[in-house]
Design a protein around this motif. Structure first.
Motif, PDB file in Angstrom:
ATOM      1  N   UNK A   7      -0.869  -0.615   0.234  1.00  0.00           N
ATOM      2  CA  UNK A   7      -1.337  -1.356   1.404  1.00  0.00           C
ATOM      3  C   UNK A   7      -1.144  -2.847   1.178  1.00  0.00           C
ATOM      4  N   UNK A   8      -0.587  -3.517   2.173  1.00  0.00           N
ATOM      5  CA  UNK A   8      -0.425  -4.964   2.099  1.00  0.00           C
ATOM      6  C   UNK A   8      -1.760  -5.649   2.378  1.00  0.00           C
ATOM      7  N   UNK A   9      -2.017  -6.749   1.664  1.00  0.00           N
ATOM      8  CA  UNK A   9      -3.263  -7.505   1.843  1.00  0.00           C
ATOM      9  C   UNK A   9      -2.966  -8.991   1.787  1.00  0.00           C
ATOM     10  N   UNK A  10      -3.911  -9.776   2.273  1.00  0.00           N
ATOM     11  CA  UNK A  10      -3.736 -11.225   2.268  1.00  0.00           C
ATOM     12  C   UNK A  10      -4.041 -11.827   0.903  1.00  0.00           C
ATOM     13  N   UNK A  11      -5.242 -11.545   0.375  1.00  0.00           N
ATOM     14  CA  UNK A  11      -5.681 -12.169  -0.877  1.00  0.00           C
ATOM     15  C   UNK A  11      -6.291 -11.103  -1.776  1.00  0.00           C
ATOM     16  N   UNK A  12      -5.935 -11.157  -3.052  1.00  0.00           N
ATOM     17  CA  UNK A  12      -6.588 -10.333  -4.062  1.00  0.00           C
ATOM     18  C   UNK A  12      -7.256 -11.265  -5.060  1.00  0.00           C
ATOM     19  N   UNK A  13      -8.557 -11.059  -5.286  1.00  0.00           N
ATOM     20  CA  UNK A  13      -9.315 -11.860  -6.244  1.00  0.00           C
ATOM     21  C   UNK A  13      -9.689 -10.963  -7.411  1.00  0.00           C
ATOM     22  N   UNK A  14      -9.166 -11.279  -8.583  1.00  0.00           N
ATOM     23  CA  UNK A  14      -9.503 -10.524  -9.791  1.00  0.00           C
ATOM     24  C   UNK A  14     -10.664 -11.215 -10.502  1.00  0.00           C
ATOM     25  N   UNK A  15     -11.770 -10.514 -10.640  1.00  0.00           N
ATOM     26  CA  UNK A  15     -12.991 -11.104 -11.197  1.00  0.00           C
ATOM     27  C   UNK A  15     -13.341 -10.466 -12.536  1.00  0.00           C
ATOM     28  N   UNK A  16     -13.699 -11.317 -13.491  1.00  0.00           N
ATOM     29  CA  UNK A  16     -14.193 -10.785 -14.778  1.00  0.00           C
ATOM     30  C   UNK A  16     -15.477  -9.998 -14.571  1.00  0.00           C
ATOM     31  N   UNK A  17     -16.382 -10.557 -13.762  1.00  0.00           N
ATOM     32  CA  UNK A  17     -17.620  -9.863 -13.392  1.00  0.00           C
ATOM     33  C   UNK A  17     -17.792  -9.950 -11.877  1.00  0.00           C
ATOM     34  N   UNK A  43     -13.432  -3.375  -2.432  1.00  0.00           N
ATOM     35  CA  UNK A  43     -13.908  -3.832  -3.731  1.00  0.00           C
ATOM     36  C   UNK A  43     -13.697  -2.656  -4.671  1.00  0.00           C
ATOM     37  N   UNK A  44     -12.850  -2.841  -5.697  1.00  0.00           N
ATOM     38  CA  UNK A  44     -12.466  -1.705  -6.533  1.00  0.00           C
ATOM     39  C   UNK A  44     -11.990  -2.182  -7.897  1.00  0.00           C
ATOM     40  N   UNK A  45     -11.956  -1.300  -8.884  1.00  0.00           N
ATOM     41  CA  UNK A  45     -11.476  -1.700 -10.202  1.00  0.00           C
ATOM     42  C   UNK A  45     -10.051  -2.242 -10.138  1.00  0.00           C
ATOM     43  N   UNK A  46      -9.743  -3.210 -10.991  1.00  0.00           N
ATOM     44  CA  UNK A  46      -8.432  -3.839 -10.961  1.00  0.00           C
ATOM     45  C   UNK A  46      -7.317  -2.828 -11.201  1.00  0.00           C
ATOM     46  N   UNK A  47      -7.539  -1.887 -12.096  1.00  0.00           N
ATOM     47  CA  UNK A  47      -6.499  -0.889 -12.371  1.00  0.00           C
ATOM     48  C   UNK A  47      -6.172  -0.061 -11.133  1.00  0.00           C
ATOM     49  N   UNK A  48      -7.192   0.248 -10.344  1.00  0.00           N
ATOM     50  CA  UNK A  48      -6.955   1.010  -9.109  1.00  0.00           C
ATOM     51  C   UNK A  48      -6.294   0.132  -8.052  1.00  0.00           C
ATOM     52  N   UNK A  49      -6.683  -1.136  -8.017  1.00  0.00           N
ATOM     53  CA  UNK A  49      -6.060  -2.062  -7.063  1.00  0.00           C
ATOM     54  C   UNK A  49      -4.575  -2.217  -7.340  1.00  0.00           C
ATOM     55  N   UNK A  50      -4.178  -2.155  -8.619  1.00  0.00           N
ATOM     56  CA  UNK A  50      -2.761  -2.238  -8.975  1.00  0.00           C
ATOM     57  C   UNK A  50      -1.952  -1.128  -8.308  1.00  0.00           C
TER      58      UNK A  50
END
Length: 442
Positions: A7-17, A43-50
């Motif tokens: 899925x295309x998205x505008x912004x992805x924010x990767x957060x440590x916490x 809102x989902x784990x970074x690995x799944x967002x990849x």
């Protein structure tokens, strides 16, 4: 993984916490927040967002905690131009001898515009994305907030005496009704009714305010039970506590926000709980003016929604809501005699979900949940005063201050990038503030 599963998205924010606030009391690690237009898409784990998203822009916040934007539910934004002007004075001396005379001399449309911009710059810089204002020329503040892209509840003032904004209650109500009509259903501006306090407004204007609220759905926000003198004087003159008078007049209800409430007894708690009214706790202003201590944990235990505000910079003297949270948590523990009172997560809830509930917008603000509006902030925890990190929620409340906020988005639009404001011309604003300072001290 195939192209049609991405899925295309505008912004992805990767957060440590990440602290979503909903569910309550959790801190997630290595999360991605996906923004699509004005909303949170996921809102989902970074690995799944990849595996599921490809964003136009990716922001890596490897030392940061991401959480909902803060909601400052009470203030007088333009009074930032009076910051530090009359300190170390009791409330009534501060008002009668200093603030009200200064307002009569200096407050104008331009004063309110420049003072509101100054306040918004400070609030954005320290993590606030939605604020509530109660001051003169509310139409100016509303437009200024809308132009910047901040969400604001703008309460028009209602008071018995003439002011720079009008001749008295009839004119205030007429202008206020026009304000409500102008901004009805706006996504950013929430017009509201702001009776100043029981001791400055008589019964008939309050009845008119209740009628206007019922007709339009506009909230009512008023200073209430701010000092012991206010309550004692009301009992002496009428035999009633101010809260009881408000209840009799129909002022108390689920659309009412009671600011301060430092003087509370069992009858007050029962009345507040049954009415559904909200409390706006302003701990630092209450301390500075020696107004009293709000029993926050007792109110929460009574099922009452407690939110938080800074009050104006003239009585605080800053608009840093993170500092307010620390003070609120410390006071709550002493008042309750319990070190577990108002935990860090409960304090963060006061400044997010509870504020959204009081505004009637908890379905779209106050937590990081897919489908809600994209109002969120990031706080950099890499500075030595925030190390080591055992519990990010605890750090945000007890160790942090607002200057650690590095990023913010409102409606999906970046407002703060690496500590730099994107929508306010700070050098020009500082020139205007300097001009006001020269006028006020001359």
């Amino acid at each position: 993984m195939t192209a049609d599963t991405i899925t295309a998205a505008d912004i992805r924010i990767n957060a440590r916490w990440l602290i979503p606030v909903q569910p309550f009391g959790v801190v997630w690690e290595h999360q991605a927040v996906i923004l699509q237009g004005s909303q949170i898409a996921a809102v989902l784990p970074q690995a799944k967002a990849d595996q599921t998203y490809r964003a136009r822009e990716t922001i890596d916040l490897n030392n940061h905690v991401v959480l909902p934007g803060l909601i400052n539910l009470h203030g007088h934004t333009a009074m930032s131009l009076f910051r530090g002007m009359a300190d170390d004075l009791p409330l009534m001396t501060w008002l009668n001898d200093h603030i009200w005379p200064a307002e009569g001399k200096f407050v104008s449309e331009q004063f309110v515009l420049d003072g509101s911009r100054l306040a918004m710059a400070e609030m954005l810089r320290t993590g606030t994305t939605t604020f509530s204002d109660m001051y003169f020329f509310p139409e100016i503040t509303a437009q200024a907030a809308h132009d910047v892209g901040m969400r604001a509840q703008v309460c028009f003032p209602l008071i018995d005496m003439p002011t720079v904004w009008g001749s008295g209650p009839d004119e205030y109500l007429r202008k206020g009704a026009a304000l409500i009509e102008q901004w009805r259903n706006d996504n950013f501006i929430m017009p509201a009714i702001g009776p100043h306090a029981p001791y400055t407004i008589s019964d008939q204007p309050l009845r008119s305010a209740v009628a206007l609220s019922a007709q339009t759905g506009a909230a009512i926000q008023l200073h209430l039970h701010e000092t012991a003198f206010e309550v004692e004087d009301a009992i002496k003159n009428s035999g009633k506590r101010p809260l009881a008078r408000m209840a009799e007049l129909g002022v108390l209800g689920s659309n009412t926000q009671c600011v301060h409430m430092t003087q509370i007894d069992a009858s007050d708690i029962e009345q507040l709980a049954s009415s559904g009214a909200h409390i706006v706790h302003c701990p630092e202003s209450n301390l500075k003016l020696a107004s009293g201590l709000c029993p926050v944990q007792q109110l929460i235990d009574g099922g009452i929604n407690v939110t938080i505000g800074t009050d104006g910079a003239a009585s605080n003297n800053d608009l840093d809501l993170f500092g307010e949270l620390k003070t609120a948590a410390m006071i709550a523990k002493v008042v309750a005699g319990d070190a577990a009172a108002l935990s860090a997560h409960r304090a963060l809830e006061m400044a997010t979900m509870n504020g959204a509930r009081a505004l009637g917008r908890d379905h779209e603000l106050g937590s990081l949940v897919a489908g809600k509006l994209a109002d969120l902030i990031a706080v950099d925890l890499s500075d030595p005063y925030l190390q080591p990190v055992y519990d990010p929620a605890s750090h945000l409340v007890y160790s942090n201050h607002g200057r650690a906020v590095s990023h913010s988005w409102i409606h999906g639009v970046p407002q703060l990038q690496d500590g730099r404001l994107t929508r306010i011309d700070v050098p020009d604003l500082m020139l205007r503030v300097s001009d006001w300072h020269k006028q006020i001290i001359s």
